[in-house]
Design a protein around this motif. Sequence first.
Motif, PDB file in Angstrom:
ATOM      1  N   MET A   1       7.357   6.626 -30.811  1.00 39.54           N
ATOM      2  CA  MET A   1       8.748   6.010 -31.682  1.00 39.54           C
ATOM      3  C   MET A   1       9.041   7.558 -32.454  1.00 39.54           C
ATOM      4  N   THR A   2      10.803   8.283 -31.572  1.00 40.57           N
ATOM      5  CA  THR A   2      10.600   9.610 -32.533  1.00 40.57           C
ATOM      6  C   THR A   2      10.589   9.376 -33.589  1.00 40.57           C
ATOM      7  N   LYS A   3      10.385   9.923 -35.021  1.00 37.90           N
ATOM      8  CA  LYS A   3      11.449   9.946 -36.113  1.00 37.90           C
ATOM      9  C   LYS A   3      12.610  10.244 -36.622  1.00 37.90           C
ATOM     10  N   GLU A   4      13.441   9.521 -37.363  1.00 35.89           N
ATOM     11  CA  GLU A   4      14.798  10.430 -36.712  1.00 35.89           C
ATOM     12  C   GLU A   4      14.714   9.946 -38.783  1.00 35.89           C
ATOM     13  N   ARG A   5      15.618  11.889 -39.027  1.00 43.17           N
ATOM     14  CA  ARG A   5      15.905  11.964 -40.631  1.00 43.17           C
ATOM     15  C   ARG A   5      17.863  11.594 -40.615  1.00 43.17           C
ATOM     16  N   THR A   6      18.044  10.947 -41.591  1.00 42.61           N
ATOM     17  CA  THR A   6      19.848  11.083 -41.448  1.00 42.61           C
ATOM     18  C   THR A   6      19.551  11.779 -42.919  1.00 42.61           C
ATOM     19  N   GLY A   7      21.178  12.071 -43.237  1.00 38.93           N
ATOM     20  CA  GLY A   7      21.686  12.960 -44.229  1.00 38.93           C
ATOM     21  C   GLY A   7      21.401  13.961 -45.254  1.00 38.93           C
ATOM     22  N   ILE A   8      20.560  15.330 -43.749  1.00 39.64           N
ATOM     23  CA  ILE A   8      20.221  16.320 -44.052  1.00 39.64           C
ATOM     24  C   ILE A   8      21.346  17.827 -43.403  1.00 39.64           C
ATOM     25  N   VAL A   9      22.013  17.218 -42.414  1.00 41.81           N
ATOM     26  CA  VAL A   9      22.992  17.737 -41.800  1.00 41.81           C
ATOM     27  C   VAL A   9      24.455  16.942 -40.916  1.00 41.81           C
ATOM     28  N   THR A  10      25.800  17.662 -41.121  1.00 41.28           N
ATOM     29  CA  THR A  10      26.601  16.600 -40.803  1.00 41.28           C
ATOM     30  C   THR A  10      27.678  18.013 -40.286  1.00 41.28           C
ATOM     31  N   ILE A  11      28.580  17.516 -39.272  1.00 43.17           N
ATOM     32  CA  ILE A  11      29.271  18.147 -38.565  1.00 43.17           C
ATOM     33  C   ILE A  11      30.488  18.452 -38.586  1.00 43.17           C
ATOM     34  N   HIS A  12      31.128  18.748 -39.651  1.00 39.78           N
ATOM     35  CA  HIS A  12      33.026  18.363 -39.669  1.00 39.78           C
ATOM     36  C   HIS A  12      33.203  17.545 -41.606  1.00 39.78           C
ATOM     37  N   GLY A  13      31.102  16.998 -41.985  1.00 36.42           N
ATOM     38  CA  GLY A  13      31.456  16.232 -43.383  1.00 36.42           C
ATOM     39  C   GLY A  13      30.652  14.643 -42.302  1.00 36.42           C
ATOM     40  N   ASN A  14      30.467  14.754 -41.159  1.00 38.94           N
ATOM     41  CA  ASN A  14      30.312  13.848 -40.562  1.00 38.94           C
ATOM     42  C   ASN A  14      29.255  13.799 -40.337  1.00 38.94           C
ATOM     43  N   PRO A  15      27.877  12.391 -41.231  1.00 44.79           N
ATOM     44  CA  PRO A  15      26.650  12.384 -41.184  1.00 44.79           C
ATOM     45  C   PRO A  15      26.365  12.229 -39.591  1.00 44.79           C
ATOM     46  N   LEU A  16      24.486  13.394 -38.965  1.00 42.96           N
ATOM     47  CA  LEU A  16      24.282  13.327 -38.132  1.00 42.96           C
ATOM     48  C   LEU A  16      22.707  13.227 -38.194  1.00 42.96           C
ATOM     49  N   THR A  17      22.699  12.035 -37.465  1.00 44.86           N
ATOM     50  CA  THR A  17      20.758  12.184 -37.155  1.00 44.86           C
ATOM     51  C   THR A  17      19.879  13.169 -36.502  1.00 44.86           C
ATOM     52  N   LEU A  18      18.619  13.402 -37.609  1.00 38.83           N
ATOM     53  CA  LEU A  18      18.079  14.080 -36.860  1.00 38.83           C
ATOM     54  C   LEU A  18      16.766  13.843 -36.482  1.00 38.83           C
ATOM     55  N   LEU A  19      16.210  13.764 -34.780  1.00 31.95           N
ATOM     56  CA  LEU A  19      14.984  13.295 -33.924  1.00 31.95           C
ATOM     57  C   LEU A  19      14.295  14.430 -34.392  1.00 31.95           C
ATOM     58  N   GLY A  20      13.002  14.382 -34.322  1.00 32.47           N
ATOM     59  CA  GLY A  20      11.936  14.959 -35.010  1.00 32.47           C
ATOM     60  C   GLY A  20      10.863  15.199 -36.496  1.00 32.47           C
ATOM     61  N   PRO A  21       9.811  15.922 -36.059  1.00 30.74           N
ATOM     62  CA  PRO A  21       9.675  15.862 -37.288  1.00 30.74           C
ATOM     63  C   PRO A  21      10.563  16.884 -38.464  1.00 30.74           C
ATOM     64  N   GLU A  22       9.942  17.113 -39.350  1.00 31.75           N
ATOM     65  CA  GLU A  22      10.344  17.506 -40.415  1.00 31.75           C
ATOM     66  C   GLU A  22       9.457  18.946 -40.674  1.00 31.75           C
ATOM     67  N   ILE A  23       9.857  20.149 -40.489  1.00 24.24           N
ATOM     68  CA  ILE A  23       8.898  21.462 -40.460  1.00 24.24           C
ATOM     69  C   ILE A  23       8.984  22.272 -41.649  1.00 24.24           C
ATOM     70  N   SER A  24       8.565  22.952 -42.270  1.00 17.68           N
ATOM     71  CA  SER A  24       8.187  23.728 -43.845  1.00 17.68           C
ATOM     72  C   SER A  24       8.030  25.159 -43.610  1.00 17.68           C
ATOM     73  N   VAL A  25       8.952  26.320 -44.445  1.00 18.49           N
ATOM     74  CA  VAL A  25       7.621  27.140 -44.158  1.00 18.49           C
ATOM     75  C   VAL A  25       5.930  27.078 -44.510  1.00 18.49           C
ATOM     76  N   GLY A  26       5.263  28.135 -43.947  1.00 15.97           N
ATOM     77  CA  GLY A  26       4.188  27.768 -44.196  1.00 15.97           C
ATOM     78  C   GLY A  26       3.392  26.808 -43.093  1.00 15.97           C
ATOM     79  N   ASP A  27       3.974  26.286 -42.465  1.00 16.19           N
ATOM     80  CA  ASP A  27       3.640  24.872 -41.740  1.00 16.19           C
ATOM     81  C   ASP A  27       2.866  25.781 -40.527  1.00 16.19           C
ATOM     82  N   GLN A  28       2.315  25.788 -39.628  1.00 20.36           N
ATOM     83  CA  GLN A  28       2.286  26.632 -38.447  1.00 20.36           C
ATOM     84  C   GLN A  28       2.958  26.474 -37.070  1.00 20.36           C
ATOM     85  N   ALA A  29       3.880  27.726 -36.316  1.00 21.26           N
ATOM     86  CA  ALA A  29       4.804  26.907 -35.974  1.00 21.26           C
ATOM     87  C   ALA A  29       4.530  25.813 -34.168  1.00 21.26           C
ATOM     88  N   PRO A  30       5.361  24.938 -34.374  1.00 20.15           N
ATOM     89  CA  PRO A  30       4.943  23.901 -33.326  1.00 20.15           C
ATOM     90  C   PRO A  30       4.665  24.290 -32.127  1.00 20.15           C
TER      91      PRO A  30
END
Length: 172
Positions: free
Chosen positions: A1-30
């Motif tokens: 099952m794909t991970k869902e993350r909410t509350g991170i990104v909006t479009i015109h103030g409306n929240p969107l759900t991101l699918l997939g993992p959270e990546i960060s500086v220092g990670d190996q690029a997938p």
Amino acid sequence: MTKERTGIVTIHGNPLTLLGPEISVGDQAPPFTVVDNDLKPVTLNDSKGRVRLITVVPSLDTPVCDTMIRRFNEEAAGLSDDLVVYTISVDLPFAQKRWCGAAGVEGVQTLSDYQELDFGLHYGLLTKELKLLARAVLVINRAGKIVYYQLVNEVVDEPDYAAALEAVKKLL
């Protein structure tokens, strides 16, 4: 099952759900596979050993995306032969090719994630509601590590060009 993350990104103030993992500086690029304007597969490994500036946009045919790609084409594309500049969206490759021709963009390689959404899902940038990619900028060093990452919180806002370009210049 794909991970869902909410509350991170909006479009015109409306929240969107991101699918997939959270990546960060220092990670190996997938790893990822997308297609170029001729429908040929392109992978992260294809640019191994080079500095990569990856700009991620919802659609080239929107004003902010248009501005963003033109600016990176102007400011980053000519910095060094050791730099690869990719723009990834889910626009069809034919539309990307048409847009680049009309815009005179030659220093940025447009790539499409429309087939498998592989990039979007591996980088946690696919929006569930729109099936478009969120706006982001990544810089990946020669060793394949993410050294700069900006996920633009409001999709209609532009990224921090100066910070991304500074990260690129430090690696060249």
